[in-house]
Design a protein around this motif. Sequence first.
Motif, PDB file in Angstrom:
ATOM      1  N   ARG A 176       0.717  -0.797   0.196  1.00 47.43           N
ATOM      2  CA  ARG A 176       0.008  -0.123  -0.188  1.00 47.43           C
ATOM      3  C   ARG A 176       0.924   1.293   0.382  1.00 47.43           C
ATOM      4  NH1 ARG A 176      -3.247  -3.511   3.689  1.00 47.43           N
ATOM      5  NH2 ARG A 176      -2.221  -2.100   5.675  1.00 47.43           N
ATOM      6  N   LEU A 177       2.404   1.153   0.400  1.00 44.85           N
ATOM      7  CA  LEU A 177       2.852   2.500   1.030  1.00 44.85           C
ATOM      8  C   LEU A 177       3.749   2.993  -0.738  1.00 44.85           C
ATOM      9  CD1 LEU A 177       4.924   2.396   4.450  1.00 44.85           C
ATOM     10  CD2 LEU A 177       3.620   4.143   3.114  1.00 44.85           C
ATOM     11  N   GLU A 178       3.789   1.445  -1.407  1.00 45.83           N
ATOM     12  CA  GLU A 178       4.429   1.581  -2.577  1.00 45.83           C
ATOM     13  C   GLU A 178       3.743   2.792  -3.557  1.00 45.83           C
ATOM     14  OE1 GLU A 178       8.346  -1.977  -2.090  1.00 45.83           O
ATOM     15  OE2 GLU A 178       5.898  -2.394  -3.036  1.00 45.83           O
ATOM     16  N   ARG A 179       2.611   1.277  -3.277  1.00 45.42           N
ATOM     17  CA  ARG A 179       1.267   2.309  -4.873  1.00 45.42           C
ATOM     18  C   ARG A 179       1.214   3.681  -3.822  1.00 45.42           C
ATOM     19  NH1 ARG A 179      -4.162  -1.184  -4.578  1.00 45.42           N
ATOM     20  NH2 ARG A 179      -2.438  -2.686  -4.774  1.00 45.42           N
ATOM     21  N   ARG A 180       1.299   4.420  -3.236  1.00 41.43           N
ATOM     22  CA  ARG A 180       0.743   5.492  -2.770  1.00 41.43           C
ATOM     23  C   ARG A 180       2.356   6.035  -3.306  1.00 41.43           C
ATOM     24  NH1 ARG A 180      -2.716   9.448  -2.290  1.00 41.43           N
ATOM     25  NH2 ARG A 180      -1.709  11.136   0.528  1.00 41.43           N
ATOM     26  N   GLN A 181       3.474   5.456  -2.979  1.00 46.28           N
ATOM     27  CA  GLN A 181       4.393   6.439  -3.767  1.00 46.28           C
ATOM     28  C   GLN A 181       4.317   6.365  -4.796  1.00 46.28           C
ATOM     29  OE1 GLN A 181       8.027   3.826  -3.055  1.00 46.28           O
ATOM     30  NE2 GLN A 181       9.532   7.089  -2.799  1.00 46.28           N
ATOM     31  N   GLN A 182       4.014   5.848  -5.815  1.00 46.45           N
ATOM     32  CA  GLN A 182       4.253   5.734  -7.003  1.00 46.45           C
ATOM     33  C   GLN A 182       3.121   7.019  -7.171  1.00 46.45           C
ATOM     34  OE1 GLN A 182       2.658   1.827  -8.655  1.00 46.45           O
ATOM     35  NE2 GLN A 182       3.126   2.656 -11.121  1.00 46.45           N
ATOM     36  N   PHE A 183       2.159   6.505  -6.703  1.00 46.00           N
ATOM     37  CA  PHE A 183       0.787   7.626  -7.090  1.00 46.00           C
ATOM     38  C   PHE A 183       0.708   9.331  -6.391  1.00 46.00           C
ATOM     39  CE2 PHE A 183      -2.548  10.128  -5.849  1.00 46.00           C
ATOM     40  CZ  PHE A 183      -4.131  10.642  -6.649  1.00 46.00           C
ATOM     41  N   LEU A 184       1.983   9.480  -5.698  1.00 44.93           N
ATOM     42  CA  LEU A 184       2.566  10.931  -5.528  1.00 44.93           C
ATOM     43  C   LEU A 184       3.213  10.866  -6.401  1.00 44.93           C
ATOM     44  CD1 LEU A 184       2.199  10.005  -1.584  1.00 44.93           C
ATOM     45  CD2 LEU A 184       0.418  12.311  -3.152  1.00 44.93           C
ATOM     46  N   THR A 185       4.302  10.427  -6.700  1.00 41.60           N
ATOM     47  CA  THR A 185       5.150  10.559  -8.326  1.00 41.60           C
ATOM     48  C   THR A 185       4.155  10.752  -9.274  1.00 41.60           C
ATOM     49  OG1 THR A 185       6.754   9.165  -7.076  1.00 41.60           O
ATOM     50  CG2 THR A 185       6.773   9.650  -9.167  1.00 41.60           C
ATOM     51  N   THR A 186       3.256  10.035  -9.424  1.00 39.72           N
ATOM     52  CA  THR A 186       2.750  10.348 -10.547  1.00 39.72           C
ATOM     53  C   THR A 186       1.656  11.978 -10.656  1.00 39.72           C
ATOM     54  OG1 THR A 186       2.985   7.960 -11.247  1.00 39.72           O
ATOM     55  CG2 THR A 186       1.049   9.787 -12.612  1.00 39.72           C
ATOM     56  N   ALA A 187       1.363  12.152  -9.615  1.00 37.62           N
ATOM     57  CA  ALA A 187       0.701  13.354  -8.832  1.00 37.62           C
ATOM     58  C   ALA A 187       1.973  14.449  -8.892  1.00 37.62           C
ATOM     59  CB  ALA A 187      -0.209  13.547  -7.800  1.00 37.62           C
ATOM     60  N   LEU A 188       3.427  14.362  -8.862  1.00 37.88           N
ATOM     61  CA  LEU A 188       3.449  15.538  -9.042  1.00 37.88           C
ATOM     62  C   LEU A 188       4.151  15.464 -10.038  1.00 37.88           C
ATOM     63  CD1 LEU A 188       5.898  17.218  -6.952  1.00 37.88           C
ATOM     64  CD2 LEU A 188       7.267  15.317  -6.643  1.00 37.88           C
ATOM     65  N   ALA A 189       4.420  14.638 -10.593  1.00 43.11           N
ATOM     66  CA  ALA A 189       4.924  14.878 -11.909  1.00 43.11           C
ATOM     67  C   ALA A 189       3.911  15.534 -13.032  1.00 43.11           C
ATOM     68  CB  ALA A 189       4.906  13.717 -13.022  1.00 43.11           C
ATOM     69  N   ARG A 190       2.445  14.893 -13.152  1.00 45.73           N
ATOM     70  CA  ARG A 190       1.353  16.352 -12.953  1.00 45.73           C
ATOM     71  C   ARG A 190       1.743  17.137 -13.268  1.00 45.73           C
ATOM     72  NH1 ARG A 190      -1.635  11.186 -12.921  1.00 45.73           N
ATOM     73  NH2 ARG A 190      -2.374  12.387 -10.846  1.00 45.73           N
ATOM     74  N   SER A 191       1.747  17.801 -11.950  1.00 51.87           N
ATOM     75  CA  SER A 191       1.499  18.977 -11.356  1.00 51.87           C
ATOM     76  C   SER A 191       2.428  19.614 -11.489  1.00 51.87           C
ATOM     77  CB  SER A 191       1.576  19.333  -9.602  1.00 51.87           C
ATOM     78  OG  SER A 191       0.066  18.258  -8.967  1.00 51.87           O
ATOM     79  N   SER A 192       3.447  19.375 -11.934  1.00 54.63           N
ATOM     80  CA  SER A 192       4.940  19.688 -12.108  1.00 54.63           C
ATOM     81  C   SER A 192       5.423  19.859 -13.892  1.00 54.63           C
ATOM     82  CB  SER A 192       5.714  19.407 -11.931  1.00 54.63           C
ATOM     83  OG  SER A 192       6.994  18.968 -11.084  1.00 54.63           O
ATOM     84  N   GLU A 193       4.330  19.182 -14.377  1.00 57.37           N
ATOM     85  CA  GLU A 193       4.043  20.340 -15.870  1.00 57.37           C
ATOM     86  C   GLU A 193       2.965  20.887 -16.039  1.00 57.37           C
ATOM     87  OE1 GLU A 193       3.363  17.223 -20.172  1.00 57.37           O
ATOM     88  OE2 GLU A 193       2.759  16.231 -17.933  1.00 57.37           O
ATOM     89  N   ARG A 194       2.095  20.887 -15.732  1.00 52.52           N
ATOM     90  CA  ARG A 194       0.846  21.980 -15.737  1.00 52.52           C
ATOM     91  C   ARG A 194       1.371  23.379 -14.851  1.00 52.52           C
ATOM     92  NH1 ARG A 194      -5.563  20.645 -13.883  1.00 52.52           N
ATOM     93  NH2 ARG A 194      -5.814  22.875 -14.019  1.00 52.52           N
ATOM     94  N   LEU A 195       2.367  22.448 -14.179  1.00 53.66           N
ATOM     95  CA  LEU A 195       2.597  24.229 -13.331  1.00 53.66           C
ATOM     96  C   LEU A 195       3.816  24.803 -14.488  1.00 53.66           C
ATOM     97  CD1 LEU A 195       3.192  26.741 -11.223  1.00 53.66           C
ATOM     98  CD2 LEU A 195       4.774  25.323 -10.399  1.00 53.66           C
ATOM     99  N   THR A 196       4.202  24.491 -14.835  1.00 56.76           N
ATOM    100  CA  THR A 196       5.049  24.709 -16.692  1.00 56.76           C
ATOM    101  C   THR A 196       4.460  25.467 -17.369  1.00 56.76           C
ATOM    102  OG1 THR A 196       6.780  23.064 -15.597  1.00 56.76           O
ATOM    103  CG2 THR A 196       6.830  23.690 -17.462  1.00 56.76           C
TER     104      THR A 196
END
Length: 170
Positions: A110-130
Amino acid sequence: MRKSIISTLVTVSLAAAAMPLAVAQSAAPSAAPQRPAHAQSAFRLPSERVEARLAYVKTALKITDAQAPQWNAYANVVRKHAQQADQRMQERRARMAQGAERKRTTAIERLERRQQFLTTALARSSERLTVQKPLYAALTPEQQRVADEVFAPRGQRGGHHRGGGRHGRA
């Protein structure tokens, strides 16, 4: 007199019982039950909703021709993210349709899945912020005030976050 009343009651009861059947038979048959309009949008894919949302935001912001390049870059990223969300939803629906056996996950999984989700969400947020930063910088002060409202996450519009954390808990 008593027979007349009983006869009338029986007739009325039979007519009342037959009425829903007659109405159901006279109604136009449909292939599937219709969902209410608000429920139908909940089952649509993100890419099916994104164009309406982009049109609303563009109209609300009153994007000018000079701001079009920044707007187009922003809109393209939002469309791309909607298509990626479509793909994730379709993959999940396919797994569920196959009846894939769901095993109980461990705390580590569950922690690994959460980490993967947050990593992907961070990448999307960074791209959108750019792409959103240059768009925001190109807006007039009045457009920026509108942008502060229309770009706010759902439930946080109005310039402040209601509640004090997730699900309104303090």
